[in-house]
Design a protein around this motif. Structure first.
Motif, PDB file in Angstrom:
ATOM      1  N   LYS A  33       0.824  -1.217   0.000  1.00  0.00           N
ATOM      2  CA  LYS A  33       0.000   0.000   0.000  1.00  0.00           C
ATOM      3  C   LYS A  33       0.853   1.260   0.000  1.00  0.00           C
ATOM      4  O   LYS A  33       0.653   2.167  -0.800  1.00  0.00           O
ATOM      5  CB  LYS A  33      -0.931   0.031   1.232  1.00  0.00           C
ATOM      6  CG  LYS A  33      -1.912  -1.120   1.277  1.00  0.00           C
ATOM      7  CD  LYS A  33      -2.707  -1.142   2.577  1.00  0.00           C
ATOM      8  CE  LYS A  33      -1.858  -1.477   3.798  1.00  0.00           C
ATOM      9  NZ  LYS A  33      -1.210  -2.798   3.736  1.00  0.00           N
ATOM     10  N   SER A  34       1.814   1.305   0.932  1.00  0.00           N
ATOM     11  CA  SER A  34       2.640   2.513   1.052  1.00  0.00           C
ATOM     12  C   SER A  34       3.515   2.686  -0.188  1.00  0.00           C
ATOM     13  O   SER A  34       3.710   3.813  -0.663  1.00  0.00           O
ATOM     14  CB  SER A  34       3.502   2.440   2.316  1.00  0.00           C
ATOM     15  OG  SER A  34       2.684   2.269   3.464  1.00  0.00           O
ATOM     16  N   SER A  35       4.016   1.585  -0.736  1.00  0.00           N
ATOM     17  CA  SER A  35       4.837   1.652  -1.954  1.00  0.00           C
ATOM     18  C   SER A  35       4.018   2.195  -3.122  1.00  0.00           C
ATOM     19  O   SER A  35       4.521   2.982  -3.933  1.00  0.00           O
ATOM     20  CB  SER A  35       5.362   0.268  -2.335  1.00  0.00           C
ATOM     21  OG  SER A  35       6.108  -0.281  -1.288  1.00  0.00           O
ATOM     22  N   ALA A  47       5.493   7.883   1.967  1.00  0.00           N
ATOM     23  CA  ALA A  47       4.837   6.933   2.871  1.00  0.00           C
ATOM     24  C   ALA A  47       5.879   5.915   3.307  1.00  0.00           C
ATOM     25  O   ALA A  47       6.674   5.448   2.505  1.00  0.00           O
ATOM     26  CB  ALA A  47       3.667   6.258   2.176  1.00  0.00           C
ATOM     27  N   PHE A  48       5.864   5.577   4.574  1.00  0.00           N
ATOM     28  CA  PHE A  48       6.868   4.694   5.131  1.00  0.00           C
ATOM     29  C   PHE A  48       6.619   3.252   4.688  1.00  0.00           C
ATOM     30  O   PHE A  48       5.537   2.715   4.891  1.00  0.00           O
ATOM     31  CB  PHE A  48       6.852   4.796   6.649  1.00  0.00           C
ATOM     32  CG  PHE A  48       8.057   4.174   7.279  1.00  0.00           C
ATOM     33  CD1 PHE A  48       9.297   4.792   7.188  1.00  0.00           C
ATOM     34  CD2 PHE A  48       7.950   2.963   7.940  1.00  0.00           C
ATOM     35  CE1 PHE A  48      10.416   4.203   7.754  1.00  0.00           C
ATOM     36  CE2 PHE A  48       9.069   2.375   8.508  1.00  0.00           C
ATOM     37  CZ  PHE A  48      10.301   2.998   8.414  1.00  0.00           C
ATOM     38  N   THR A  49       7.625   2.643   4.052  1.00  0.00           N
ATOM     39  CA  THR A  49       7.492   1.246   3.631  1.00  0.00           C
ATOM     40  C   THR A  49       8.471   0.396   4.430  1.00  0.00           C
ATOM     41  O   THR A  49       9.449   0.906   4.969  1.00  0.00           O
ATOM     42  CB  THR A  49       7.815   1.059   2.140  1.00  0.00           C
ATOM     43  OG1 THR A  49       9.169   1.416   1.934  1.00  0.00           O
ATOM     44  CG2 THR A  49       6.924   1.917   1.275  1.00  0.00           C
ATOM     45  N   ARG A  55       3.517  -2.413   9.618  1.00  0.00           N
ATOM     46  CA  ARG A  55       4.276  -1.210   9.956  1.00  0.00           C
ATOM     47  C   ARG A  55       3.380   0.018  10.057  1.00  0.00           C
ATOM     48  O   ARG A  55       3.524   0.835  10.955  1.00  0.00           O
ATOM     49  CB  ARG A  55       5.377  -0.998   8.893  1.00  0.00           C
ATOM     50  CG  ARG A  55       6.204   0.226   9.093  1.00  0.00           C
ATOM     51  CD  ARG A  55       6.934   0.220  10.406  1.00  0.00           C
ATOM     52  NE  ARG A  55       8.068  -0.689  10.386  1.00  0.00           N
ATOM     53  CZ  ARG A  55       8.712  -1.074  11.492  1.00  0.00           C
ATOM     54  NH1 ARG A  55       8.325  -0.656  12.671  1.00  0.00           N
ATOM     55  NH2 ARG A  55       9.735  -1.876  11.410  1.00  0.00           N
ATOM     56  N   THR A  56       2.463   0.141   9.125  1.00  0.00           N
ATOM     57  CA  THR A  56       1.554   1.287   9.156  1.00  0.00           C
ATOM     58  C   THR A  56       0.398   0.954  10.099  1.00  0.00           C
ATOM     59  O   THR A  56      -0.415   0.090   9.810  1.00  0.00           O
ATOM     60  CB  THR A  56       1.010   1.589   7.738  1.00  0.00           C
ATOM     61  OG1 THR A  56       2.092   1.582   6.812  1.00  0.00           O
ATOM     62  CG2 THR A  56       0.323   2.939   7.687  1.00  0.00           C
ATOM     63  N   GLN A  57       0.343   1.634  11.249  1.00  0.00           N
ATOM     64  CA  GLN A  57      -0.655   1.271  12.248  1.00  0.00           C
ATOM     65  C   GLN A  57      -1.691   2.358  12.479  1.00  0.00           C
ATOM     66  O   GLN A  57      -2.618   2.181  13.256  1.00  0.00           O
ATOM     67  CB  GLN A  57       0.028   0.906  13.565  1.00  0.00           C
ATOM     68  CG  GLN A  57       0.957  -0.273  13.399  1.00  0.00           C
ATOM     69  CD  GLN A  57       1.684  -0.631  14.675  1.00  0.00           C
ATOM     70  OE1 GLN A  57       1.453  -0.032  15.716  1.00  0.00           O
ATOM     71  NE2 GLN A  57       2.561  -1.605  14.587  1.00  0.00           N
ATOM     72  N   VAL A  71      -4.910   8.382   1.248  1.00  0.00           N
ATOM     73  CA  VAL A  71      -5.013   7.942   2.637  1.00  0.00           C
ATOM     74  C   VAL A  71      -4.493   6.508   2.776  1.00  0.00           C
ATOM     75  O   VAL A  71      -5.048   5.579   2.186  1.00  0.00           O
ATOM     76  CB  VAL A  71      -6.482   8.035   3.113  1.00  0.00           C
ATOM     77  CG1 VAL A  71      -6.594   7.652   4.580  1.00  0.00           C
ATOM     78  CG2 VAL A  71      -7.027   9.452   2.894  1.00  0.00           C
ATOM     79  N   ASP A  72      -3.409   6.373   3.514  1.00  0.00           N
ATOM     80  CA  ASP A  72      -2.759   5.075   3.715  1.00  0.00           C
ATOM     81  C   ASP A  72      -3.335   4.439   4.988  1.00  0.00           C
ATOM     82  O   ASP A  72      -3.133   4.943   6.083  1.00  0.00           O
ATOM     83  CB  ASP A  72      -1.242   5.324   3.871  1.00  0.00           C
ATOM     84  CG  ASP A  72      -0.409   4.065   3.720  1.00  0.00           C
ATOM     85  OD1 ASP A  72      -0.966   3.009   3.355  1.00  0.00           O
ATOM     86  OD2 ASP A  72       0.814   4.147   3.959  1.00  0.00           O
ATOM     87  N   LEU A  73      -4.064   3.334   4.789  1.00  0.00           N
ATOM     88  CA  LEU A  73      -4.712   2.687   5.938  1.00  0.00           C
ATOM     89  C   LEU A  73      -3.844   1.533   6.450  1.00  0.00           C
ATOM     90  O   LEU A  73      -3.092   0.943   5.692  1.00  0.00           O
ATOM     91  CB  LEU A  73      -6.082   2.146   5.519  1.00  0.00           C
ATOM     92  CG  LEU A  73      -7.133   3.204   5.207  1.00  0.00           C
ATOM     93  CD1 LEU A  73      -8.336   2.571   4.549  1.00  0.00           C
ATOM     94  CD2 LEU A  73      -7.559   3.935   6.458  1.00  0.00           C
TER      95      LEU A  73
HETATM   96 MG   LIG Z   1       2.324   0.628   4.853  1.00  0.00          MG
END
Ligand SMILES: [Mg+2]
Ligand SMILES: Nc1nc2c(ncn2[C@@H]2O[C@H](COP(=O)(O)OP(=O)(O)OP(=O)(O)O)[C@@H](O)[C@H]2O)c(=O)[nH]1
Length: 187
Positions: A33-35, A47-49, A55-57, A71-73
């Motif tokens: 998602k972040s990538s 976005a942090f990958t 990782r994404t909380q 929006v990164d969920l």
């Molecule tokens: Mg992520």
């Protein structure tokens, strides 16, 4: 393209209040998602990958050209999250998906090598039940050769949707996703 990180929200009170249209990115932990978000904005570190699933909380809002939010969920299906935490994340995501008026489109991201898994099907049904428009993206197509990737896409079509082939590595599909986003936003 201007892309700014705005806020990382752990509760609805901190969601942005400026009412721009929002496009959400959903999928299993580690699916990419972040990538995908970084590839869309062409900002590598936006976005942090990570290789660590889950990782994404929080819900991360990125504002693009002062016009919309990507929006990164947080990803789902990460077993090592302790149940009370997992429950809280689920509540946060459900709250966002169900109540957020600014949400115009959700991108449900699948790994082309794995296709639909139970939580993906569950989310697809949930989005349909709540009449939320969504787009299915098949990512990591660079990891397969042409015929394997075609087979993966065919398997995804069996659920009655046309997936958009994508690769964060090669940029395949970036234009098509932006096209879908701008159609939604300008409707
Ligand atoms: Mg992520
Ligand atoms: N080859 C290839 N690797 C990818 C692609 N997309 C993501 N990856 C890799 O997959 C791993 C996970 O990517 P992330 O973007 O952090 O995944 P995520 O869905 O945001 O993960 P969580 O935030 O933990 O839910 C990283 O090692 C990425 O480099 C892709 O299109 N091709």
């Amino acid at each position: 393209m201007k892309a700014e990180f705005i806020v990382s929200s752990a509760s609805p009170a901190t969601f942005p209040a400026d009412r721009l249209p929002e496009i959400a990115f959903l999928g299993r932990s580690n699916v990419g998602k972040s990538s995908l978000l970084n590839a869309l904005t062409r900002h590598k570190g936006l976005a942090f990958t990570s290789n660590t699933p889950g990782r994404t909380q929080t819900i991360n809002f990125y504002r693009i050209d002062d016009a919309l939010y990507l929006v990164d969920l947080p990803g789902y299906g990460y077993a090592r999250v302790p149940p009370p935490l997992a429950w809280r994340w689920k509540a946060l995501i459900e709250h966002y998906l169900q109540k957020r008026e600014n949400l115009k489109l959700s991108c449900l991201i699948l790994d082309v090598r794995r296709g639909w898994m139970d939580p993906d099907r569950e989310l697809k049904r949930w989005l349909e039940y709540h009449a939320r428009p969504y787009l299915v993206v098949a990512t990591k197509t660079d990891k397969l050769n042409r015929s394997e990737s075609e087979r993966g896409l065919r398997a995804i079509r069996e659920e009655g949707v046309e997936p958009l082939p994508f690769s964060a590595l090669t940029g395949r599909g970036v234009r098509e996703i932006w096209l879908a986003i701008s159609k939604t936003v300008h409707r």
